[in-house]
Design a protein around this motif. Structure first.
Motif, PDB file in Angstrom:
ATOM      1  N   GLU A  46     -41.814  26.738   8.722  1.00  0.00           N
ATOM      2  CA  GLU A  46     -42.426  27.445   7.591  1.00  0.00           C
ATOM      3  C   GLU A  46     -41.712  27.169   6.272  1.00  0.00           C
ATOM      4  OE1 GLU A  46     -45.235  28.854   7.874  1.00  0.00           O
ATOM      5  OE2 GLU A  46     -45.372  28.897  10.067  1.00  0.00           O
ATOM      6  N   GLY A  47     -40.703  26.324   6.302  1.00  0.00           N
ATOM      7  CA  GLY A  47     -40.020  25.926   5.072  1.00  0.00           C
ATOM      8  C   GLY A  47     -39.325  27.073   4.371  1.00  0.00           C
ATOM      9  N   CYS A  48     -38.337  27.664   5.033  1.00  0.00           N
ATOM     10  CA  CYS A  48     -37.695  28.853   4.456  1.00  0.00           C
ATOM     11  C   CYS A  48     -36.785  28.533   3.274  1.00  0.00           C
ATOM     12  CB  CYS A  48     -36.925  29.611   5.531  1.00  0.00           C
ATOM     13  SG  CYS A  48     -35.306  28.928   5.932  1.00  0.00           S
ATOM     14  N   ALA A  49     -36.438  27.265   3.070  1.00  0.00           N
ATOM     15  CA  ALA A  49     -35.554  26.900   1.963  1.00  0.00           C
ATOM     16  C   ALA A  49     -36.144  27.359   0.634  1.00  0.00           C
ATOM     17  CB  ALA A  49     -35.334  25.389   1.935  1.00  0.00           C
ATOM     18  N   GLY A  50     -35.355  28.066  -0.160  1.00  0.00           N
ATOM     19  CA  GLY A  50     -35.796  28.547  -1.461  1.00  0.00           C
ATOM     20  C   GLY A  50     -36.697  29.758  -1.410  1.00  0.00           C
ATOM     21  N   LYS A  51     -36.911  30.321  -0.221  1.00  0.00           N
ATOM     22  CA  LYS A  51     -37.796  31.477  -0.087  1.00  0.00           C
ATOM     23  C   LYS A  51     -36.999  32.749   0.183  1.00  0.00           C
ATOM     24  CE  LYS A  51     -41.841  28.945   1.647  1.00  0.00           C
ATOM     25  NZ  LYS A  51     -42.802  28.790   2.776  1.00  0.00           N
ATOM     26  N   ARG A  52     -37.682  33.870  -0.044  1.00  0.00           N
ATOM     27  CA  ARG A  52     -37.123  35.183   0.299  1.00  0.00           C
ATOM     28  C   ARG A  52     -37.576  35.509   1.719  1.00  0.00           C
ATOM     29  NH1 ARG A  52     -35.460  38.368  -4.216  1.00  0.00           N
ATOM     30  NH2 ARG A  52     -35.612  37.171  -6.164  1.00  0.00           N
ATOM     31  N   VAL A  53     -36.611  35.591   2.620  1.00  0.00           N
ATOM     32  CA  VAL A  53     -36.903  35.681   4.054  1.00  0.00           C
ATOM     33  C   VAL A  53     -36.486  37.035   4.606  1.00  0.00           C
ATOM     34  CG1 VAL A  53     -36.434  34.675   6.328  1.00  0.00           C
ATOM     35  CG2 VAL A  53     -36.594  33.188   4.314  1.00  0.00           C
ATOM     36  N   GLY A  54     -37.365  37.655   5.374  1.00  0.00           N
ATOM     37  CA  GLY A  54     -37.053  38.898   6.057  1.00  0.00           C
ATOM     38  C   GLY A  54     -36.881  38.652   7.548  1.00  0.00           C
ATOM     39  N   ILE A  55     -35.851  39.223   8.133  1.00  0.00           N
ATOM     40  CA  ILE A  55     -35.613  39.147   9.576  1.00  0.00           C
ATOM     41  C   ILE A  55     -35.710  40.561  10.136  1.00  0.00           C
ATOM     42  CG2 ILE A  55     -34.005  38.508  11.399  1.00  0.00           C
ATOM     43  CD1 ILE A  55     -34.989  36.102   9.828  1.00  0.00           C
ATOM     44  N   ILE A  56     -36.689  40.790  10.997  1.00  0.00           N
ATOM     45  CA  ILE A  56     -36.862  42.115  11.593  1.00  0.00           C
ATOM     46  C   ILE A  56     -36.072  42.185  12.890  1.00  0.00           C
ATOM     47  CG2 ILE A  56     -38.497  43.791  12.509  1.00  0.00           C
ATOM     48  CD1 ILE A  56     -40.646  42.553  10.759  1.00  0.00           C
ATOM     49  N   GLY A  57     -35.125  43.102  12.940  1.00  0.00           N
ATOM     50  CA  GLY A  57     -34.281  43.283  14.115  1.00  0.00           C
ATOM     51  C   GLY A  57     -33.000  42.474  14.017  1.00  0.00           C
ATOM     52  N   LEU A  58     -31.872  43.110  14.264  1.00  0.00           N
ATOM     53  CA  LEU A  58     -30.589  42.403  14.233  1.00  0.00           C
ATOM     54  C   LEU A  58     -29.951  42.486  15.620  1.00  0.00           C
ATOM     55  CD1 LEU A  58     -28.863  40.855  12.126  1.00  0.00           C
ATOM     56  CD2 LEU A  58     -27.397  42.874  12.040  1.00  0.00           C
ATOM     57  N   VAL A  82     -39.782  36.850   9.826  1.00  0.00           N
ATOM     58  CA  VAL A  82     -39.694  36.496  11.246  1.00  0.00           C
ATOM     59  C   VAL A  82     -39.300  37.761  11.996  1.00  0.00           C
ATOM     60  CG1 VAL A  82     -38.537  35.113  12.999  1.00  0.00           C
ATOM     61  CG2 VAL A  82     -39.078  34.102  10.776  1.00  0.00           C
ATOM     62  N   SER A  83     -40.157  38.197  12.904  1.00  0.00           N
ATOM     63  CA  SER A  83     -39.912  39.431  13.651  1.00  0.00           C
ATOM     64  C   SER A  83     -39.369  39.107  15.033  1.00  0.00           C
ATOM     65  CB  SER A  83     -41.201  40.245  13.782  1.00  0.00           C
ATOM     66  OG  SER A  83     -41.013  41.333  14.671  1.00  0.00           O
ATOM     67  N   THR A  84     -38.206  39.661  15.352  1.00  0.00           N
ATOM     68  CA  THR A  84     -37.581  39.409  16.650  1.00  0.00           C
ATOM     69  C   THR A  84     -37.693  40.607  17.589  1.00  0.00           C
ATOM     70  OG1 THR A  84     -35.380  40.238  16.031  1.00  0.00           O
ATOM     71  CG2 THR A  84     -35.909  37.958  15.444  1.00  0.00           C
ATOM     72  N   VAL A  85     -38.324  41.678  17.147  1.00  0.00           N
ATOM     73  CA  VAL A  85     -38.376  42.894  17.968  1.00  0.00           C
ATOM     74  C   VAL A  85     -39.512  42.806  18.980  1.00  0.00           C
ATOM     75  CG1 VAL A  85     -37.328  44.317  16.189  1.00  0.00           C
ATOM     76  CG2 VAL A  85     -39.805  44.093  16.265  1.00  0.00           C
ATOM     77  N   SER A  86     -39.368  43.559  20.066  1.00  0.00           N
ATOM     78  CA  SER A  86     -40.337  43.480  21.161  1.00  0.00           C
ATOM     79  C   SER A  86     -41.015  44.807  21.466  1.00  0.00           C
ATOM     80  CB  SER A  86     -39.638  42.970  22.433  1.00  0.00           C
ATOM     81  OG  SER A  86     -39.157  41.667  22.250  1.00  0.00           O
ATOM     82  N   THR A  87     -40.915  45.773  20.565  1.00  0.00           N
ATOM     83  CA  THR A  87     -41.573  47.054  20.792  1.00  0.00           C
ATOM     84  C   THR A  87     -43.049  46.965  20.403  1.00  0.00           C
ATOM     85  OG1 THR A  87     -41.624  49.377  20.136  1.00  0.00           O
ATOM     86  CG2 THR A  87     -40.799  47.820  18.514  1.00  0.00           C
ATOM     87  N   PRO A  88     -43.956  47.484  21.222  1.00  0.00           N
ATOM     88  CA  PRO A  88     -45.372  47.394  20.902  1.00  0.00           C
ATOM     89  C   PRO A  88     -45.809  48.336  19.783  1.00  0.00           C
ATOM     90  CG  PRO A  88     -45.067  48.640  22.919  1.00  0.00           C
ATOM     91  CD  PRO A  88     -43.724  48.075  22.553  1.00  0.00           C
ATOM     92  N   ASP A  89     -44.975  49.332  19.453  1.00  0.00           N
ATOM     93  CA  ASP A  89     -45.370  50.285  18.413  1.00  0.00           C
ATOM     94  C   ASP A  89     -44.708  49.968  17.071  1.00  0.00           C
ATOM     95  OD1 ASP A  89     -42.835  50.927  19.189  1.00  0.00           O
ATOM     96  OD2 ASP A  89     -43.172  53.088  19.335  1.00  0.00           O
ATOM     97  N   MET A  90     -44.425  48.691  16.829  1.00  0.00           N
ATOM     98  CA  MET A  90     -43.833  48.309  15.549  1.00  0.00           C
ATOM     99  C   MET A  90     -44.800  48.620  14.410  1.00  0.00           C
ATOM    100  SD  MET A  90     -44.244  44.137  15.576  1.00  0.00           S
ATOM    101  CE  MET A  90     -43.601  43.894  17.225  1.00  0.00           C
ATOM    102  N   PRO A  91     -44.312  48.986  13.237  1.00  0.00           N
ATOM    103  CA  PRO A  91     -45.176  49.312  12.097  1.00  0.00           C
ATOM    104  C   PRO A  91     -45.659  48.041  11.389  1.00  0.00           C
ATOM    105  CG  PRO A  91     -42.891  49.604  11.475  1.00  0.00           C
ATOM    106  CD  PRO A  91     -42.883  49.229  12.930  1.00  0.00           C
ATOM    107  N   LEU A  92     -46.521  47.293  12.064  1.00  0.00           N
ATOM    108  CA  LEU A  92     -46.948  45.997  11.550  1.00  0.00           C
ATOM    109  C   LEU A  92     -47.600  46.098  10.175  1.00  0.00           C
ATOM    110  CD1 LEU A  92     -47.307  42.976  11.888  1.00  0.00           C
ATOM    111  CD2 LEU A  92     -49.359  43.417  13.256  1.00  0.00           C
ATOM    112  N   ALA A  93     -48.424  47.113   9.979  1.00  0.00           N
ATOM    113  CA  ALA A  93     -49.103  47.257   8.685  1.00  0.00           C
ATOM    114  C   ALA A  93     -48.096  47.393   7.545  1.00  0.00           C
ATOM    115  CB  ALA A  93     -50.035  48.462   8.724  1.00  0.00           C
ATOM    116  N   GLN A  94     -47.008  48.110   7.794  1.00  0.00           N
ATOM    117  CA  GLN A  94     -45.985  48.271   6.761  1.00  0.00           C
ATOM    118  C   GLN A  94     -45.181  46.993   6.556  1.00  0.00           C
ATOM    119  OE1 GLN A  94     -44.716  52.001   8.806  1.00  0.00           O
ATOM    120  NE2 GLN A  94     -44.406  52.756   6.735  1.00  0.00           N
ATOM    121  N   TYR A  95     -44.923  46.273   7.657  1.00  0.00           N
ATOM    122  CA  TYR A  95     -44.234  44.987   7.512  1.00  0.00           C
ATOM    123  C   TYR A  95     -45.039  44.049   6.623  1.00  0.00           C
ATOM    124  CZ  TYR A  95     -41.233  46.254  11.511  1.00  0.00           C
ATOM    125  OH  TYR A  95     -40.335  46.862  12.349  1.00  0.00           O
ATOM    126  N   LEU A  96     -46.357  44.045   6.800  1.00  0.00           N
ATOM    127  CA  LEU A  96     -47.203  43.142   6.018  1.00  0.00           C
ATOM    128  C   LEU A  96     -47.201  43.503   4.534  1.00  0.00           C
ATOM    129  CD1 LEU A  96     -50.253  42.689   8.425  1.00  0.00           C
ATOM    130  CD2 LEU A  96     -48.274  41.202   8.133  1.00  0.00           C
TER     131      LEU A  96
END
Length: 273
Positions: free
Chosen positions: A91-103, A164-178
């Motif tokens: 996805e060419g993350c260079a120069g972009k603002r990147v979010g990582i969901i889950g640490l 990039v979302s790394t979490v595996s919970t089915p009840d993630m707040p996808l609408a808010q992430y978007l």
């Protein structure tokens, strides 16, 4: 002979010229792909993963480890590492603002590789702020704790180009992430919930020309590139080495979320190799 090598999450594919995926070096999408853990080779023998004393894998899926990368660091790169490296690179993350969901094991690699690939900003999104200090030490620029700020999505809307979302919970707040994505932003899911996700408003995608996708490990060329970049950029995953005799307890500890951030099992019989 004599090289220090590693095997990732894939141990085989058909490698035929008439396979569109293998011919394009996208072996990870071959319909005859074999996982490293518990798959069956054409001759009826089984693939054995990281708990085995020995390993037999076709050479196409065996990778020489650069001298600059310790074995304990290389091991989780070949599965967790490539799982996030592949979409970040594609996805060419260079120069972009990147979010990582889950640490966790995946997410911490997301931070390390987004930084190594030249992201303009790396933001970690997690349920609580308990890992904020770790995220900063890994190179993250900002941290969003979703349970500690009711309007976190509104406050940070249209701030990211790629998530990039790394979490595996089915009840993630996808609408808010978007909401966090800018116009023409991209959301990639690598965590694998076993259940269906909760719904979201399709207009949230249409209104901003968003793209939602998924990714699974990476092909052989991406793995080679990842290892070289990791060596050149001195990427240092956060791992905890444990003797193989503690494998059962390590699995329990991992399920309890105690790993910081990957357990690496060390076979006591071959220490130093």
């Amino acid at each position: 002979m004599g090289d220090r090598v590693g095997v990732g999450g894939q141990a085989g594919s058909c490698l035929q010229s008439d396979c569109e995926h293998c011919a394009a070096r996208d072996e990870n999408h071959c319909p005859k792909a074999l996982a490293t853990y518990g798959s069956i080779y054409p001759d009826g023998s089984k693939t054995y993963g990281g708990f085995a004393r020995y390993n037999r894998t076709p050479g196409h899926f065996v990778f020489k480890i650069p001298d600059a990368i310790p074995s304990a660091a290389a091991a989780p790169m070949l599965c967790a590492g490539i799982t996030v490296f592949s979409p970040l690179k594609y996805e060419g993350c260079a120069g972009k603002r990147v979010g990582i969901i889950g640490l966790g094991g995946l997410g911490h690699f997301g931070v390390l590789f987004a930084r190594a690939l030249g992201a303009e900003q790396v933001v970690v999104i997690s349920h609580t702020s308990s890992k904020a200090a770790d995220a900063a030490a890994m190179g993250a620029d900002a941290f969003i704790a979703t349970s500690e700020s009711p309007d976190w999505a509104v406050k940070n809307q249209k701030s990211l180009d790629l998530i990039v979302s790394t979490v595996s919970t089915p009840d993630m707040p996808l609408a808010q992430y978007l909401l966090l994505l800018k116009v023409r932003g991209t959301y990639i899911q690598v965590g694998a919930p076993e259940e269906a996700l909760t719904g979201f408003n399709m207009f949230s995608i249409i209104a901003k020309n968003l793209k939602i996708g998924g990714s699974i490990i990476g092909n052989t060329e991406e793995i080679k590139e990842m290892l070289q970049i990791a060596a050149d950029a001195k990427v240092k995953p956060w791992v905890q080495e444990r003797p193989l005799k503690e494998a059962n307890q390590a699995l329990l500890d991992m399920e309890d979320g105690k790993a910081r951030y990957r357990y690496v099992m060390v076979n006591e019989e071959y220490t130093g190799q």
